[in-house]
Design a protein around this motif. Structure first.
Motif, PDB file in Angstrom:
ATOM      1  N   TYR A 274       0.889  -1.161   0.000  1.00  0.00           N
ATOM      2  CA  TYR A 274       0.000   0.000   0.000  1.00  0.00           C
ATOM      3  C   TYR A 274       0.928   1.212   0.000  1.00  0.00           C
ATOM      4  O   TYR A 274       2.138   1.074   0.238  1.00  0.00           O
ATOM      5  N   ASP A 305       4.603   4.140   8.235  1.00  0.00           N
ATOM      6  CA  ASP A 305       3.660   3.025   8.111  1.00  0.00           C
ATOM      7  C   ASP A 305       3.885   2.435   6.735  1.00  0.00           C
ATOM      8  O   ASP A 305       3.530   3.050   5.711  1.00  0.00           O
ATOM      9  N   ASP A 317       2.087  -4.948   7.211  1.00  0.00           N
ATOM     10  CA  ASP A 317       1.524  -3.612   7.475  1.00  0.00           C
ATOM     11  C   ASP A 317       2.034  -3.196   8.854  1.00  0.00           C
ATOM     12  O   ASP A 317       1.473  -3.611   9.874  1.00  0.00           O
ATOM     13  N   HIS A 401      -7.106  -4.634  11.766  1.00  0.00           N
ATOM     14  CA  HIS A 401      -7.851  -5.256  10.667  1.00  0.00           C
ATOM     15  C   HIS A 401      -7.150  -6.534  10.242  1.00  0.00           C
ATOM     16  O   HIS A 401      -5.978  -6.744  10.583  1.00  0.00           O
ATOM     17  N   VAL A 407      -4.009  -5.460   2.155  1.00  0.00           N
ATOM     18  CA  VAL A 407      -3.677  -4.872   3.456  1.00  0.00           C
ATOM     19  C   VAL A 407      -4.911  -4.848   4.348  1.00  0.00           C
ATOM     20  O   VAL A 407      -4.819  -5.180   5.535  1.00  0.00           O
ATOM     21  N   HIS A 408      -6.037  -4.464   3.809  1.00  0.00           N
ATOM     22  CA  HIS A 408      -7.292  -4.574   4.546  1.00  0.00           C
ATOM     23  C   HIS A 408      -7.982  -5.824   4.008  1.00  0.00           C
ATOM     24  O   HIS A 408      -8.868  -5.747   3.152  1.00  0.00           O
ATOM     25  N   GLU A 432      -2.882  -1.759  16.045  1.00  0.00           N
ATOM     26  CA  GLU A 432      -2.265  -0.487  15.699  1.00  0.00           C
ATOM     27  C   GLU A 432      -2.932   0.724  16.351  1.00  0.00           C
ATOM     28  O   GLU A 432      -3.458   1.607  15.672  1.00  0.00           O
ATOM     29  N   GLU A 456       2.276  -0.270  15.125  1.00  0.00           N
ATOM     30  CA  GLU A 456       1.452  -1.278  14.429  1.00  0.00           C
ATOM     31  C   GLU A 456       2.254  -2.544  14.182  1.00  0.00           C
ATOM     32  O   GLU A 456       3.354  -2.491  13.618  1.00  0.00           O
TER      33      GLU A 456
HETATM   34  N1  GLY Z   1      -1.419   1.170   6.374  1.00  0.00           N
HETATM   35  C1  GLY Z   1      -2.800   1.049   6.415  1.00  0.00           C
HETATM   36  C2  GLY Z   1      -3.287   0.633   7.707  1.00  0.00           C
HETATM   37  O1  GLY Z   1      -2.547   0.658   8.670  1.00  0.00           O
HETATM   38  O2  GLY Z   1      -4.380   0.185   7.842  1.00  0.00           O
END
Ligand code: GLY
Ligand code: MN
Ligand code: MN
Length: 489
Positions: A274, A305, A317, A401, A407-408, A432, A456
């Motif tokens: 991402y 991040d 992530d 998540h 990533v999501h 996170e 995170e």
């Molecule tokens: N980098 C995107 C998130 O932390 O959800």
């Protein structure tokens, strides 16, 4: 879906339309002699000794699970097409995650079709672009022929790699045209397939399919866990590179930080998973700071991040908030330690059988307690402020998540399966928490304004407890300082 007519446009007989043949401005005309010349004299490079992709046993199992969920229905999962950036240039192609999950393949324009068998179950067939034809000139006269874009696998080679039948994508329209039973399509990835099936599918029917595909990915198999572990290890290297690149006396452009991490991502993996958030100073209070047009100055915090996406397309992530000069000042440390305590509480709540929301609630409560201790709720008690959600002015986002190919990850899963669900071994999620004091927030002491902190990590739910896959990066404040000093010495 590319079709016959697109490919035939590239034949020699169409050379009256010279613009179609233009690779660059210099070579417009194709003489019959050149056309003949280009057909011949090429070595036979077909291979019959290819090893299957490493996840081949897993993709077969995943297709079986999908088959059992939709008996008797024709299932269509496109990889998608490249997106045009301008004219004849495209954005970097990344196949749809569901196609990758079910095939292990990353070809553009490909489509997985699972055909219901008379005897039950499904027969999976991958439709894909074959090698470029040299006889009709497609090889070099098509702007996306193999001469320009690189050699593709032949269909027979793809069969070795993917362990399933592979067919020419140009035959797919006919195949879909003869389908008689119910069809489910993953819409929105291939405009040609969407158009071919528009009278055969409904949005509702396909929404159910999309949900099922998303929910299949909630629990990761061993191949996925190993790859996510690798993504985290590569991400650790990227963070180390950034620390080495950070100036201790002069400002470091956020874009240099972004480029430093990106270089590592391209070397170790496929890409970043991402857009990297390289947020220095007050930019750290903007959760989606991807402009990255500022600079990290000594004395600032840098919120980084970023995650490496592997060659199998799983992504890490990870966020660390780092003192650019190597030392947290007292106010930065106070806020950092509150977030660290919240993350510890969140991680401790990740275990099999826990409600998904437990880690979020645990982390948010700790944040609220700190905000209360700092007097930010005035005369209200912590519990009262928490129940009113007043802490959210400064904690902003949810605490995590699911993570995986996206990533999501699993974003289309039903609420009861995800947010209102229960953690199971094999799930991987981020924890996170953060505190973000906007630079113009007049409700907090001036010394807090412009400070944003997030930590995170990527946590695997194990059979007994959990494992932090990104533990290769320190989190505790003293350990962060020591780690930075070591990298810079
Ligand atoms: N980098 C995107 C998130 O932390 O959800
Ligand atoms: Mn995240
Ligand atoms: Mn993140």
């Amino acid at each position: 879906m590319r079709n016959n007519s697109q490919l035939q446009e590239a034949t020699v007989s169409a050379d009256t339309d010279e613009s179609k043949h233009r690779k660059n401005g210099l070579y417009r005309h194709v003489s019959p002699e050149l056309a003949e010349n280009m057909k011949k004299g090429w070595a036979h490079t077909e291979r019959s000794d290819l090893e299957p992709v490493p996840q081949v046993a897993y993709t077969a199992r995943r297709r079986l699970a999908l088959s059992e969920r939709f008996p008797g229905e024709l299932l269509v999962i496109p990889a998608g097409n490249p997106k045009v950036r301008a004219n004849d240039t495209a954005y970097p192609f990344r196949p749809s995650s569901d196609y990758v999950y079910l095939t292990g393949d990353q070809s553009q324009d490909a489509v997985l079709v699972m055909e219901p068998s008379q005897s039950g179950g499904h027969r999976a067939v991958a439709y894909m672009r074959p090698r470029s034809d040299r006889n009709n000139g497609e090889f070099w006269l098509d702007y996306h022929g193999e001469l320009w874009d690189g050699r593709r696998n032949s269909l027979a080679e793809s069969e070795q790699l993917l362990a399933m039948p592979c067919r020419d994508i140009r035959t797919l329209t006919d195949r879909l045209g003869t389908a008689t039973g119910p069809i489910r399509l993953l819409q929105g990835y291939d405009a040609g397939v969407d158009a071919a099936l528009k009278n055969r599918v409904t949005a509702e029917h396909d929404a159910e399919f999309r949900v099922a595909l998303s929910e299949m990915r909630l629990v990761k198999d061993d191949f996925e866990i190993a790859d996510l572990r690798f993504a985290c290890q590569a991400t650790v290297l990227g963070f180390e590179d950034v620390v080495r690149a950070l100036g201790t006396t002069a400002p470091t452009p956020e874009r240099l930080i972004e480029g430093t991490f990106f270089t590592r991502a391209r070397i170790e993996g496929n890409d970043v998973g991402y857009a990297s958030i390289c947020a220095a100073g007050p930019h750290a209070t903007t959760l989606h700071w991807v402009r990255n047009d500022g600079a990290a100055r000594p004395g600032d915090l840098l919120l980084l991040d970023a995650g490496v996406e592997t060659r199998h397309l799983y992504t890490a992530d990870v966020t660390r908030t780092l003192p650019v000069n190597g030392h947290f000042d007292p106010v930065q440390r106070k806020i950092y330690e509150a977030v660290y305590a919240a993350q510890e509480a969140g991680i401790a709540a990740v275990k099999p059988g826990a409600a998904y929301t437990d880690f979020h609630n645990a982390a948010q409560w700790v944040l609220a307690e700190h905000l209360a201790a700092w007097g930010l709720f005035g005369s209200r008690s912590t519990i009262e402020a928490y129940e009113l959600g007043l802490h959210r002015r400064w904690t902003l986002a949810g605490t995590g998540h699911m993570l995986g190919l996206d990533v999501h990850d699993c974003a289309k899963a039903r609420t009861e399966m995800y947010v209102d669900g229960t953690l199971e071994p094999g799930m991987v999620l981020t924890v996170e928490p953060g505190i973000y004091f906007q630079p113009d927030d007049l409700t907090v002491p001036e010394e807090y304004r412009g400070i944003g902190v997030r930590i995170e990590d990527d946590i695997l739910v194990t059979s007994e407890d959990s494992e932090n896959l990104s533990a290769g990066l320190p989190r505790q404040a003293d350990e962060v300082e020591a780690w930075m000093a070591r990298l810079r010495s």
